[in-house]
Write a protein that holds these residues in place. Structure first.
Motif, PDB file in Angstrom:
ATOM      1  N   SER A 151      28.003  23.318  43.891  1.00 33.04           N
ATOM      2  CA  SER A 151      27.131  24.369  44.430  1.00 33.04           C
ATOM      3  C   SER A 151      25.968  23.786  45.220  1.00 33.04           C
ATOM      4  CB  SER A 151      26.595  25.251  43.304  1.00 33.04           C
ATOM      5  OG  SER A 151      25.758  24.505  42.425  1.00 33.04           O
ATOM      6  N   LYS A 152      25.676  22.513  45.013  1.00 31.83           N
ATOM      7  CA  LYS A 152      24.581  21.872  45.753  1.00 31.83           C
ATOM      8  C   LYS A 152      24.875  21.825  47.241  1.00 31.83           C
ATOM      9  CE  LYS A 152      23.067  18.995  41.873  1.00 31.83           C
ATOM     10  NZ  LYS A 152      22.935  17.607  41.335  1.00 31.83           N
ATOM     11  N   GLY A 153      26.163  21.901  47.586  1.00 30.11           N
ATOM     12  CA  GLY A 153      26.541  21.907  49.003  1.00 30.11           C
ATOM     13  C   GLY A 153      26.480  23.290  49.620  1.00 30.11           C
ATOM     14  N   GLY A 154      26.091  24.278  48.825  1.00 29.57           N
ATOM     15  CA  GLY A 154      25.931  25.638  49.351  1.00 29.57           C
ATOM     16  C   GLY A 154      27.146  26.528  49.206  1.00 29.57           C
ATOM     17  N   ASP A 155      28.182  26.066  48.506  1.00 36.27           N
ATOM     18  CA  ASP A 155      29.396  26.881  48.326  1.00 36.27           C
ATOM     19  C   ASP A 155      29.057  28.135  47.515  1.00 36.27           C
ATOM     20  OD1 ASP A 155      31.825  27.991  47.396  1.00 36.27           O
ATOM     21  OD2 ASP A 155      32.833  26.069  47.647  1.00 36.27           O
ATOM     22  N   PRO A 156      29.232  29.345  48.106  1.00 36.65           N
ATOM     23  CA  PRO A 156      28.847  30.576  47.411  1.00 36.65           C
ATOM     24  C   PRO A 156      29.675  30.845  46.154  1.00 36.65           C
ATOM     25  CG  PRO A 156      30.038  31.083  49.439  1.00 36.65           C
ATOM     26  CD  PRO A 156      29.732  29.625  49.476  1.00 36.65           C
ATOM     27  N   ILE A 157      30.959  30.479  46.185  1.00 37.12           N
ATOM     28  CA  ILE A 157      31.814  30.699  45.008  1.00 37.12           C
ATOM     29  C   ILE A 157      31.368  29.815  43.859  1.00 37.12           C
ATOM     30  CG2 ILE A 157      34.150  30.477  44.070  1.00 37.12           C
ATOM     31  CD1 ILE A 157      33.783  32.903  45.854  1.00 37.12           C
ATOM     32  N   GLU A 158      31.018  28.569  44.175  1.00 39.83           N
ATOM     33  CA  GLU A 158      30.572  27.657  43.124  1.00 39.83           C
ATOM     34  C   GLU A 158      29.216  28.077  42.559  1.00 39.83           C
ATOM     35  OE1 GLU A 158      32.478  25.291  41.739  1.00 39.83           O
ATOM     36  OE2 GLU A 158      33.982  26.135  43.080  1.00 39.83           O
ATOM     37  N   LYS A 159      28.357  28.640  43.417  1.00 43.75           N
ATOM     38  CA  LYS A 159      27.084  29.165  42.922  1.00 43.75           C
ATOM     39  C   LYS A 159      27.337  30.316  41.950  1.00 43.75           C
ATOM     40  CE  LYS A 159      24.025  27.962  46.788  1.00 43.75           C
ATOM     41  NZ  LYS A 159      23.141  28.504  47.866  1.00 43.75           N
ATOM     42  N   LEU A 160      28.290  31.158  42.311  1.00 39.72           N
ATOM     43  CA  LEU A 160      28.649  32.279  41.439  1.00 39.72           C
ATOM     44  C   LEU A 160      29.251  31.766  40.135  1.00 39.72           C
ATOM     45  CD1 LEU A 160      28.773  35.408  41.346  1.00 39.72           C
ATOM     46  CD2 LEU A 160      31.104  35.238  42.266  1.00 39.72           C
ATOM     47  N   ALA A 161      30.062  30.697  40.249  1.00 41.88           N
ATOM     48  CA  ALA A 161      30.710  30.121  39.074  1.00 41.88           C
ATOM     49  C   ALA A 161      29.691  29.580  38.078  1.00 41.88           C
ATOM     50  CB  ALA A 161      31.680  29.012  39.486  1.00 41.88           C
ATOM     51  N   SER A 190      37.770  36.721  38.756  1.00 34.95           N
ATOM     52  CA  SER A 190      38.738  35.737  39.253  1.00 34.95           C
ATOM     53  C   SER A 190      38.401  34.342  38.730  1.00 34.95           C
ATOM     54  CB  SER A 190      38.736  35.736  40.783  1.00 34.95           C
ATOM     55  OG  SER A 190      39.616  34.746  41.293  1.00 34.95           O
ATOM     56  N   ILE A 191      37.118  34.012  38.700  1.00 34.35           N
ATOM     57  CA  ILE A 191      36.675  32.712  38.173  1.00 34.35           C
ATOM     58  C   ILE A 191      37.046  32.579  36.702  1.00 34.35           C
ATOM     59  CG2 ILE A 191      34.625  31.329  37.606  1.00 34.35           C
ATOM     60  CD1 ILE A 191      33.361  32.530  40.193  1.00 34.35           C
ATOM     61  N   VAL A 192      36.867  33.657  35.948  1.00 31.71           N
ATOM     62  CA  VAL A 192      37.215  33.644  34.532  1.00 31.71           C
ATOM     63  C   VAL A 192      38.718  33.452  34.352  1.00 31.71           C
ATOM     64  CG1 VAL A 192      37.232  34.974  32.387  1.00 31.71           C
ATOM     65  CG2 VAL A 192      35.245  35.100  33.900  1.00 31.71           C
ATOM     66  N   ARG A 193      39.521  34.184  35.146  1.00 36.13           N
ATOM     67  CA  ARG A 193      40.984  34.081  35.029  1.00 36.13           C
ATOM     68  C   ARG A 193      41.477  32.673  35.309  1.00 36.13           C
ATOM     69  NH1 ARG A 193      40.965  39.181  37.547  1.00 36.13           N
ATOM     70  NH2 ARG A 193      41.309  38.212  39.588  1.00 36.13           N
ATOM     71  N   GLU A 194      40.875  32.028  36.308  1.00 37.69           N
ATOM     72  CA  GLU A 194      41.325  30.688  36.694  1.00 37.69           C
ATOM     73  C   GLU A 194      41.161  29.664  35.574  1.00 37.69           C
ATOM     74  OE1 GLU A 194      39.093  29.826  40.171  1.00 37.69           O
ATOM     75  OE2 GLU A 194      40.266  31.154  41.477  1.00 37.69           O
ATOM     76  N   MET A 195      40.236  29.908  34.664  1.00 32.82           N
ATOM     77  CA  MET A 195      40.008  28.967  33.563  1.00 32.82           C
ATOM     78  C   MET A 195      41.046  29.106  32.452  1.00 32.82           C
ATOM     79  SD  MET A 195      35.859  28.619  33.153  1.00 32.82           S
ATOM     80  CE  MET A 195      35.350  30.285  33.558  1.00 32.82           C
ATOM     81  N   GLN A 196      41.824  30.189  32.449  1.00 32.65           N
ATOM     82  CA  GLN A 196      42.873  30.423  31.446  1.00 32.65           C
ATOM     83  C   GLN A 196      42.344  30.228  30.015  1.00 32.65           C
ATOM     84  OE1 GLN A 196      45.944  27.637  33.101  1.00 32.65           O
ATOM     85  NE2 GLN A 196      47.166  29.489  33.307  1.00 32.65           N
ATOM     86  N   LEU A 197      41.269  30.898  29.734  1.00 38.19           N
ATOM     87  CA  LEU A 197      40.644  30.756  28.419  1.00 38.19           C
ATOM     88  C   LEU A 197      41.501  31.384  27.326  1.00 38.19           C
ATOM     89  CD1 LEU A 197      36.964  31.574  29.448  1.00 38.19           C
ATOM     90  CD2 LEU A 197      38.024  29.322  29.170  1.00 38.19           C
ATOM     91  N   LEU A 198      41.534  30.726  26.187  1.00 33.71           N
ATOM     92  CA  LEU A 198      42.358  31.185  25.066  1.00 33.71           C
ATOM     93  C   LEU A 198      41.876  32.523  24.528  1.00 33.71           C
ATOM     94  CD1 LEU A 198      42.560  27.779  23.157  1.00 33.71           C
ATOM     95  CD2 LEU A 198      44.205  28.704  24.798  1.00 33.71           C
TER      96      LEU A 198
END
Length: 367
Positions: A151-161, A190-198
């Motif tokens: 997120s330090k590079g300004g990526d909006p998705i990573e900031k949201l993550a 979508s971020i939550v789904r990608e982590m495939q949390l148990l």
């Protein structure tokens, strides 16, 4: 299309006994921890009386029910999230299923040793819940570390993550499953789904009670305690007697109704497990009926006619023109497709039609 349901629980709570009663596979049901080391997989046909009713009308060459896949997953103990017992295998296998049936012991038996030396269903639930939360916390922390760097590079998705992971980490650290955390934004979900949390898996409790408790569940203190916990959590609970289900499974189908009546049951526990699973995952069944076969098809609730057709074959969805639809009870009552047509019970539906549970469908397509 069906769904896969992982059967989990502490050692010696009746997981393998239940699995054996639900499928034709036979897991080793022994009175010591970890007798189920690798997951046993059984494919079970879904009981559906509508198939039998339609078969009497259509007299098909064969009747094909839909199926459900059960996975008996090895028991775990405290410390599983750190690899204790069979924890690593348990946690890896649980990621692969759609839903979780958590078998909880609600009976006493001096011949069956409890891994912790006592029967306490709420404590058992807490043990597994804690291990799953701890494993998810490790996953979330790893994702959070990566998001903070990127997120330090300004990526909006990573900031949201970063925000999503911080919320989840606090939630899990408090012992709450990830599925109870609320995220309203699609990108957050979508971020939550990608982590495939148990702990995002839909979960219900299978309360394994003794035979005597089935007639009066309120008299079983263990069941009452688990029921109160499930209600607080908002999770379904299904009372089931593993020993009875094992006996039912050994009977010929024709002998089962008499046995069920003798023990005061309207149906096997399997039927309840399937219904709860369907409801949790938003699944329904539509049917096809003809001289060659009467068949059940499982789809997600909300599927349109072309999507339902695609479950049979992708060409059906790609070249969809229309669907002829009859309500299953109308077909059984009137006795034929021709009579349904004459009575105005056969409808022509287009691409936007949302399929109902119990629709009998015939698709027209062109590719």
């Amino acid at each position: 299309m069906g769904f896969s349901c992982g059967i989990v629980g502490l050692p010696n709570v009746g997981k393998s006994t239940l699995f054996n009663s639900l499928s034709t596979a036979k897991a080793e049901a022994a009175n010591f921890p970890f007798c189920t080391i690798e997951p046993n997989v059984g494919v079970v046909t879904v009981p559906d009386p509508r198939l039998d009713a339609l078969a009497k009308v259509c007299k098909p060459e064969k009747v094909i029910p839909t199926t459900i896949r059960f996975v008996d997953i090895a028991g775990l103990v405290k410390g599983a999230s750190k690899g204790e017992g069979l924890g690593n295998k348990f946690l890896a296998h649980i990621r692969e299923v759609d839903a979780i049936a958590h078998v909880v012991r609600c009976f006493t038996d001096s011949n069956v040793v409890h891994v912790d030396g006592r029967v306490d269903p709420v404590a058992d639930v807490a043990t597994i819940g804690t291990e799953l939360c701890l494993k998810d916390l490790d996953t979330v922390q790893g994702r959070l570390d990566r998001a903070r760097k990127q997120s330090k590079g300004g990526d909006p998705i990573e900031k949201l993550a970063v925000g999503v992971c911080e919320t989840l980490a606090a939630h899990l650290d408090a012992g709450k499953p990830a599925r109870s955390a609320r995220f309203d934004d699609d990108k957050e979900r979508s971020i939550v789904r990608e982590m495939q949390l148990l702990t995002t898996k839909p979960t219900f409790y299978a309360a394994n009670v003794d035979e005597g408790s089935l007639a009066d569940l309120g008299a079983n203190e263990y069941y009452r305690a688990l029921e109160a916990h499930a209600k607080e959590e908002g999770a379904p609970i299904v009372p089931i007697c593993g020993s009875l289900e094992a006996q039912i499974a050994e009977l010929e189908p024709a002998d089962r109704p008499e046995f069920l009546a003798s023990v005061g049951l309207a149906e096997p526990g399997l039927n309840q497990v399937i219904r709860v699973g369907y409801e949790m995952l938003g699944l329904i069944t539509y049917l096809t009926a003809g001289e060659k076969e009467v068949r059940a098809w499982t789809i997600e609730r909300g599927y349109t006619a072309p999507q339902a057709a695609g479950v049979i074959h992708t060409d059906f969805e790609r070249g969809f023109i229309k669907a002829e639809v009859i309500w299953w009870e109308d077909l059984v009552t009137l006795g034929s497709e021709a009579k349904c047509r004459e009575a105005g019970k056969l409808r022509i539906e287009g691409r936007d039609y949302v399929v109902r549970d119990g629709d009998v469908m015939h698709f027209r397509f062109n590719v």
